[in-house]
Scaffold this motif. Structure first.
Motif, PDB file in Angstrom:
ATOM      1  N   GLY A  80       0.814  -1.205   0.000  1.00 28.51           N
ATOM      2  CA  GLY A  80       0.000   0.000   0.000  1.00 28.51           C
ATOM      3  C   GLY A  80       0.846   1.253   0.000  1.00 28.51           C
ATOM      4  O   GLY A  80       1.998   1.257  -0.452  1.00 28.51           O
ATOM      5  N   LYS A  81       0.272   2.309   0.533  1.00 31.78           N
ATOM      6  CA  LYS A  81       0.968   3.602   0.582  1.00 31.78           C
ATOM      7  C   LYS A  81       0.750   4.215   1.953  1.00 31.78           C
ATOM      8  O   LYS A  81      -0.387   4.316   2.435  1.00 31.78           O
ATOM      9  CB  LYS A  81       0.446   4.543  -0.508  1.00 31.78           C
ATOM     10  N   GLY A  82       1.845   4.611   2.586  1.00 32.10           N
ATOM     11  CA  GLY A  82       1.743   5.217   3.908  1.00 32.10           C
ATOM     12  C   GLY A  82       3.051   5.084   4.662  1.00 32.10           C
ATOM     13  O   GLY A  82       4.092   4.767   4.086  1.00 32.10           O
ATOM     14  N   ARG A  83       2.987   5.313   5.954  1.00 37.52           N
ATOM     15  CA  ARG A  83       4.158   5.181   6.819  1.00 37.52           C
ATOM     16  C   ARG A  83       3.954   3.992   7.750  1.00 37.52           C
ATOM     17  O   ARG A  83       2.983   3.939   8.500  1.00 37.52           O
ATOM     18  CB  ARG A  83       4.396   6.469   7.621  1.00 37.52           C
ATOM     19  N   LEU A  84       4.888   3.064   7.687  1.00 35.38           N
ATOM     20  CA  LEU A  84       4.812   1.842   8.472  1.00 35.38           C
ATOM     21  C   LEU A  84       5.918   1.847   9.510  1.00 35.38           C
ATOM     22  O   LEU A  84       7.072   2.161   9.199  1.00 35.38           O
ATOM     23  CB  LEU A  84       4.966   0.629   7.541  1.00 35.38           C
ATOM     24  N   TYR A  85       5.582   1.497  10.747  1.00 38.55           N
ATOM     25  CA  TYR A  85       6.565   1.505  11.828  1.00 38.55           C
ATOM     26  C   TYR A  85       6.793   0.076  12.317  1.00 38.55           C
ATOM     27  O   TYR A  85       5.845  -0.639  12.662  1.00 38.55           O
ATOM     28  CB  TYR A  85       6.082   2.401  12.976  1.00 38.55           C
ATOM     29  N   LEU A  86       8.076  -0.318  12.337  1.00 37.30           N
ATOM     30  CA  LEU A  86       8.461  -1.671  12.707  1.00 37.30           C
ATOM     31  C   LEU A  86       9.437  -1.644  13.878  1.00 37.30           C
ATOM     32  O   LEU A  86      10.271  -0.744  13.984  1.00 37.30           O
ATOM     33  CB  LEU A  86       9.131  -2.377  11.515  1.00 37.30           C
ATOM     34  N   ALA A  87       9.359  -2.669  14.727  1.00 39.35           N
ATOM     35  CA  ALA A  87      10.289  -2.813  15.848  1.00 39.35           C
ATOM     36  C   ALA A  87      10.286  -4.272  16.274  1.00 39.35           C
ATOM     37  O   ALA A  87       9.392  -5.042  15.921  1.00 39.35           O
ATOM     38  CB  ALA A  87       9.884  -1.903  17.007  1.00 39.35           C
ATOM     39  N   ASP A  88      11.302  -4.652  17.055  1.00 35.38           N
ATOM     40  CA  ASP A  88      11.399  -6.031  17.518  1.00 35.38           C
ATOM     41  C   ASP A  88      11.976  -6.066  18.933  1.00 35.38           C
ATOM     42  O   ASP A  88      13.185  -5.978  19.127  1.00 35.38           O
ATOM     43  CB  ASP A  88      12.266  -6.862  16.569  1.00 35.38           C
TER      44      ASP A  88
END
Length: 230
Positions: free
Chosen positions: A85-93
């Motif tokens: 898609g389109k947007g801002r994705l935030y990832l963490a672990d």
């Protein structure tokens, strides 16, 4: 911890509203993906998103029959999620520190548990650490990445890179080893003397041996892996 008014705290910790690189570190432990298409990430790494983004679990035959069988042998450690898609994705672990690599037709091997995300332009394959089978539970695989594009990996605390030189073998603890240059092929050795000294089996008697020319990334933390049937 400092004292803040609510306004001061929001101003200090809010996300960067500007559209930056495809992969951007919002903090040392949060990766922002400025998505316009798709990205692969570790299953469960999404913590937030803004925009129109859909998530798909990696399908059984998504990457071919060969990888399907390898995944069956290595358990759930390399399970991936595709965001589209389109947007801002935030990832963490798990609050681990994030490092971004920009591969330029280079190759990198990453411990399967320490791979956070990569661009679809990156080629990847699961490599089994066959000689480790029966020596320690879990953590028996790594992922070979190569091509052009961004790759994000995670480490507990600050990583340290050891240079491997011809004639000088570098030995590391498998539980503290995060990644290494793709041209290196680690061997596994057992320190019988150390095992005898301890008096019983110990993971620390198992070591990874890197020879040749390249680098190894380690972390100041011994990660404990759980086997898929635990």
């Amino acid at each position: 911890m400092g004292n803040y008014s609510i306004r001061d705290f929001v101003n200090k910790t809010q996300q960067d509203q500007n559209e930056n690189d495809y992969f951007e570190l919002e903090t040392d432990r949060v990766l922002e993906v400025n998505l316009n298409g798709e990205v692969w990430s570790k299953m469960g790494a999404m913590i937030a998103y803004v925009g129109s983004i859909k998530f798909e679990r990696e399908r059984i035959l998504e990457h071919g029959v060969s990888k399907m069988f390898k995944k069956a042998l290595t358990g759930e450690g390399t399970q991936l999620m595709k965001a589209k898609g389109k947007g801002r994705l935030y990832l963490a672990d798990q609050g681990k520190k994030i490092t971004i690599f920009d591969l330029q037709n280079e190759s990198l091997c990453v411990n399967g548990n320490d791979l956070l995300a990569f661009e679809p332009s990156i080629n990847w394959d699961i490599r089994l650490m066959r000689k480790m089978a029966g020596m320690m539970a879990g953590g028996l695989f790594n992922v070979m990445l190569d091509g052009k594009g961004k790759v994000a990996i995670t480490t507990h605390f600050e990583p340290l890179t050891l240079i491997v030189k011809p004639g000088e073998t570098v030995y590391t603890d498998p539980n503290a080893t995060v990644a290494w240059s793709g041209n290196l092929k680690p061997e596994f050795v057992t320190d019988i003397t150390f095992r005898t000294l301890i008096g019983r089996g110990s993971n620390e008697s198992i070591q990874m041996a890197f020879s040749g020319e390249g680098f190894v990334i380690i972390q100041p933390f011994e990660e404990v892996y759980l086997s898929s049937d635990s």
